[in-house]
Design an enzyme around this catalytic site. Structure first.
Site, mmCIF file in Angstrom:
data_model
loop_
_atom_site.group_PDB
_atom_site.id
_atom_site.type_symbol
_atom_site.label_atom_id
_atom_site.label_comp_id
_atom_site.label_asym_id
_atom_site.label_seq_id
_atom_site.Cartn_x
_atom_site.Cartn_y
_atom_site.Cartn_z
ATOM 1 N N ALA A 25 0.816 -1.212 0.000
ATOM 2 C CA ALA A 25 0.000 0.000 0.000
ATOM 3 C C ALA A 25 0.851 1.265 0.000
ATOM 4 C CB ALA A 25 -0.937 -0.003 1.207
ATOM 5 N N ASP A 245 -5.446 2.757 -2.660
ATOM 6 C CA ASP A 245 -4.149 3.431 -2.583
ATOM 7 C C ASP A 245 -4.105 4.614 -3.537
ATOM 8 O OD1 ASP A 245 -3.373 1.422 -0.825
ATOM 9 O OD2 ASP A 245 -2.508 0.191 -2.415
#
Length: 328
Positions: A25, A245
């Site tokens: 992430a 993300d």
């Protein structure tokens, strides 16, 4: 981690081959921010192995500063495999191999804390907190409120499967960490079983900015006494993985540029749409001038937008042609 993406849909047991890609992430956010024209640094630990080489070269090749990444001679780089399906469906499978990995051994004693705190924004993920007791201590230290720290951004990223192997109360730990951050991103479906964005804010009043992502409906930002909601775009989805993300990166990019909260949310949606309309976990964001033009649309025009595969390139070409037409 290194991600292995399936060559075709199906169960992991049936997929014959996989393509290698970047996974993680925080590194995803760093790569998108670098592509959007910001200075971005990724700090972490990888093994002294070929997969570690790949991550450093691939992330560095996207314009991210990887000089503070540490190599672990005793632990491997983590990897994971996933199916091609949407994470939200029962058919989606993920196989993680990161127990005992270099990343799971991160601590305040083996990372460059000065490099971590040198940026204007420090972006963290709740995934890291689940990796080990050392990682959790590190996260608690980084989210502790202290003078002179950078703006701390925290994406809750609740992955129940990661917490099943720990003795910790995952939701409780994530709520604790979120309370120490300045900007928090959380999906309504992962927000501690609370019903609706207002309930999430009531449970989490500390962050200066709280962004509650509401899936296909949109996203709501609570900032000080104000609330701003921006509906989601209509998108022809190619792959859903990585959109969260990308949303965070788009919002943070607009934050760094000092844009108003409505435009931060719109840039989040646009950057997420770039990820949704491309295969893999990571996609280049739209060009800044193109995203600015779309973010400035009135509410009616924003509601009419529909984005499909190739929209970022098509929009960039249209902007270039319009600029050429204006040039004498």
């Amino acid at each position: 981690m290194v991600t292995f993406l399936p060559s075709r849909p199906g169960r992991l047991a049936d997929v014959p081959s996989f393509d290698r890609a970047i996974g993680g992430a925080e590194s995803n956010v760093a790569c998108v921010l670098a592509a959007a024209g910001h200075s971005a640094r990724w700090v972490g630990r990888v093994g002294a192995d070929g997969f570690g080489d790949h991550l450093i070269e691939a992330i560095g090749g996207r314009g991210v500063d990887v000089s503070a990444v540490r190599r672990d001679p005793d632990r491997p780089t983590g990897v994971y495999f996933r199916t091609a399906g949407d994470r939200a469906t029962d058919a989606h499978e993920v196989a993680y191999y990161r127990a005992g990995s270099a990343a799971s051994a991160m601590s305040a004693g083996n990372l460059d804390l000065a490099a971590i705190r040198a940026g204007r924004i420090l972006h963290l993920s709740g995934i890291t907190a689940a990796l080990s007791a050392d990682c959790l201590r590190l996260m608690r230290g980084l989210t502790a409120r202290r003078p002179g720290r950078p703006l701390v951004s925290f994406d809750v990223n609740h992955r129940p499967g990661l917490w099943r192997t720990t003795a910790q109360d995952g939701p409780g730990v994530l709520l604790e960490l979120a309370r120490g951050a300045d900007i928090v991103f959380v999906g309504e479906d992962e927000a501690w079983g609370l019903g609706g964005a207002e309930a999430v804010r009531a449970a989490l009043p500390e962050p200066e900015v709280l962004v509650v992502k509401q899936g296909g409906t949109g996203a709501t930002a609570f900032h000080g006494p104000h609330t701003t909601t921006v509906p989601a775009l209509r998108v022809d989805v190619v792959a859903a993985v990585g959109a969260g993300d990308a949303f965070a990166a788009g919002f943070l990019s607009a934050t760094l540029r000092g844009l108003p909260v409505r435009d931060r949310l719109r840039h989040g949606h646009l950057t997420a749409a770039a990820a949704l309309t491309a295969p893999g976990d990571l996609a280049a964001p739209p060009a800044r001038h193109h995203a600015d033009r779309l973010a400035a649309l009135d509410d009616t025009a924003w509601g009419r937008l529909r984005l499909g595969p190739g929209w970022t390139q098509a929009g960039e070409r249209a902007d270039e042609e319009a600029e050429e037409a204006r040039t004498p």
